[in-house]
Design an enzyme around this catalytic site. Structure first.
Site, short mmCIF file in Angstrom:
data_model
loop_
_atom_site.label_atom_id
_atom_site.label_comp_id
_atom_site.label_asym_id
_atom_site.label_seq_id
_atom_site.Cartn_x
_atom_site.Cartn_y
_atom_site.Cartn_z
NE ARG A 145 1.12 -5.31 10.84
CZ ARG A 145 2.40 -5.31 10.44
NH1 ARG A 145 3.32 -5.90 11.18
NH2 ARG A 145 2.75 -4.71 9.34
NE ARG B 144 5.61 -0.86 10.62
CZ ARG B 144 4.69 -0.74 9.70
NH1 ARG B 144 4.95 -0.08 8.59
NH2 ARG B 144 3.52 -1.30 9.84
CE LYS C 66 -2.12 -1.02 3.84
NZ LYS C 66 -1.60 -2.34 4.23
NE ARG D 119 7.65 -2.96 7.05
CZ ARG D 119 6.40 -2.57 6.82
NH1 ARG D 119 6.15 -1.71 5.86
NH2 ARG D 119 5.40 -3.05 7.52
NE ARG E 231 -5.22 -0.97 8.83
CZ ARG E 231 -4.05 -0.60 8.33
NH1 ARG E 231 -3.91 0.59 7.79
NH2 ARG E 231 -3.04 -1.42 8.36
P1 B4P Z 1 2.69 -2.19 2.93
O1 B4P Z 1 1.44 -2.78 2.46
O2 B4P Z 1 3.00 -0.80 2.53
O3 B4P Z 1 2.79 -2.46 4.46
P2 B4P Z 1 2.32 -1.61 5.65
O4 B4P Z 1 2.02 -0.21 5.25
O5 B4P Z 1 3.32 -1.79 6.72
O6 B4P Z 1 0.97 -2.31 6.04
P3 B4P Z 1 0.27 -2.30 7.41
O7 B4P Z 1 -1.15 -2.40 6.97
O8 B4P Z 1 0.73 -3.36 8.31
O9 B4P Z 1 0.76 -0.94 8.11
P4 B4P Z 1 0.15 0.49 8.32
O10 B4P Z 1 1.29 1.42 8.41
O11 B4P Z 1 -0.94 0.81 7.36
O12 B4P Z 1 3.93 -3.17 2.51
C1 B4P Z 1 5.20 -2.67 2.47
C2 B4P Z 1 6.32 -3.75 2.49
O13 B4P Z 1 6.35 -4.58 1.33
C3 B4P Z 1 7.61 -2.96 2.46
O14 B4P Z 1 8.58 -3.60 3.20
C4 B4P Z 1 7.96 -2.89 0.97
O15 B4P Z 1 9.32 -2.67 0.73
C5 B4P Z 1 7.52 -4.29 0.52
N1 B4P Z 1 7.09 -4.31 -0.88
C6 B4P Z 1 6.24 -3.45 -1.48
N2 B4P Z 1 6.07 -3.80 -2.78
C7 B4P Z 1 6.82 -4.91 -3.00
C8 B4P Z 1 7.04 -5.75 -4.13
N3 B4P Z 1 6.46 -5.55 -5.30
N4 B4P Z 1 7.86 -6.82 -3.98
C9 B4P Z 1 8.48 -7.06 -2.78
N5 B4P Z 1 8.30 -6.30 -1.68
C10 B4P Z 1 7.48 -5.24 -1.79
O16 B4P Z 1 -0.52 0.33 9.77
C11 B4P Z 1 0.25 -0.01 10.91
C12 B4P Z 1 -0.63 -0.07 12.14
O17 B4P Z 1 -1.21 1.24 12.40
C13 B4P Z 1 -1.86 -1.00 12.04
O18 B4P Z 1 -1.55 -2.34 12.36
C14 B4P Z 1 -2.82 -0.33 13.06
O19 B4P Z 1 -2.48 -0.67 14.37
C15 B4P Z 1 -2.55 1.15 12.88
N6 B4P Z 1 -3.45 1.78 11.89
C16 B4P Z 1 -3.08 2.34 10.70
N7 B4P Z 1 -4.17 2.85 10.06
C17 B4P Z 1 -5.24 2.59 10.86
C18 B4P Z 1 -6.63 2.84 10.75
N8 B4P Z 1 -7.15 3.46 9.67
N9 B4P Z 1 -7.45 2.44 11.76
C19 B4P Z 1 -6.95 1.84 12.85
N10 B4P Z 1 -5.65 1.56 13.02
C20 B4P Z 1 -4.78 1.92 12.04
#
Ligand code: B4P
Length: 187
Positions: free
Chosen positions: A144, A133, A13, A127, A88
């Site tokens: 998650r 992280r 994302k 990662r 979400r």
């Molecule tokens: P992403 O999908 O970007 O992972 P993420 O942002 O960490 O997802 P997540 O949903 O866990 O975290 P978020 O910050 O939203 O994937 C990235 C990874 O994949 C990277 O390492 C990248 O390098 C790699 N990658 C990407 N493309 C690739 C490819 N083609 N090939 C290989 N590798 C690749 O949320 C974190 C926490 O915050 C949540 O768990 C929750 O507690 C809270 N939160 C955030 N938003 C919220 C909301 N709206 N409501 C409630 N809680 C919320």
């Protein structure tokens, strides 16, 4: 254009959302990044959010909605915004629909990134090794993924009913996936 990028943790994302926002010339907002910044600054909101984030659970809707309302009401977001990791839950989606309706706007497109569970875990563990992280550990990743299936995946049918979902195959190189995502939002 108001867009959101939806997908399981590790689906890309953040990576794809940033590139797509650049292409569409709209600001990108990631609730995950906003929350991590609050944790880093040690604000009261950050301290509260950290408890949930480290366990892999969702931060309560009212906390996240306060953050997003501020952004959607800002001048920068007047012409549209790319929402990464938000909404979400169905309650968050209903709240954002109401906020946008006040601006005579709506969610125009939802890009849904499709990635296998095996690949998601592989990416997040990779990662963890690189960035350390605090929620990228196996236990939190499992939570998650469970939370994604139970609380976030219902948004797919919520937005399908609005006819705005575009499924994008999220496996392959970043460039390949971005090409598919651009084609999906402009079609
Ligand atoms: P992403 O999908 O970007 O992972 P993420 O942002 O960490 O997802 P997540 O949903 O866990 O975290 P978020 O910050 O939203 O994937 C990235 C990874 O994949 C990277 O390492 C990248 O390098 C790699 N990658 C990407 N493309 C690739 C490819 N083609 N090939 C290989 N590798 C690749 O949320 C974190 C926490 O915050 C949540 O768990 C929750 O507690 C809270 N939160 C955030 N938003 C919220 C909301 N709206 N409501 C409630 N809680 C919320």
């Amino acid at each position: 254009m108001y867009l959101m990028i939806l997908g399981a943790p590790g689906s890309g994302k953040g990576t794809q959302g940033k590139l797509l926002a650049e292409f569409l010339r709209v600001p990108e907002v990631s609730t995950g990044e906003l929350l991590r910044a609050a944790v880093k600054q040690g604000t009261a909101l950050g301290k509260e959010a950290k408890k949930y984030m480290d366990r892999g659970e969702l931060v309560p809707d009212d906390v996240v909605l306060g953050l997003i309302k501020e952004i959607l009401d800002s001048k920068a977001a007047a012409g549209g915004v790319m929402m990464d990791g938000f909404p979400r839950t169905v309650a968050q989606a209903q709240a954002v629909d109401k906020l946008l309706a006040l601006k005579q706007a709506r969610v125009d497109r939802v890009v849904l990134l499709d990635v296998s569970e095996e690949e998601l875990v592989k990416r997040l563990l990779a990662r963890a090794a690189k960035e350390g992280r605090s929620d990228d550990n196996l236990e939190s990743i499992k939570t998650r993924l469970k939370v994604y299936h139970s609380q976030t995946a219902p948004l797919i049918s919520y937005y399908e009913r609005q006819g705005v979902v575009r499924r994008v195959q999220g496996m392959g190189s970043v460039d390949e996936i971005q090409r598919r995502a651009r084609a999906a939002v402009t079609a």
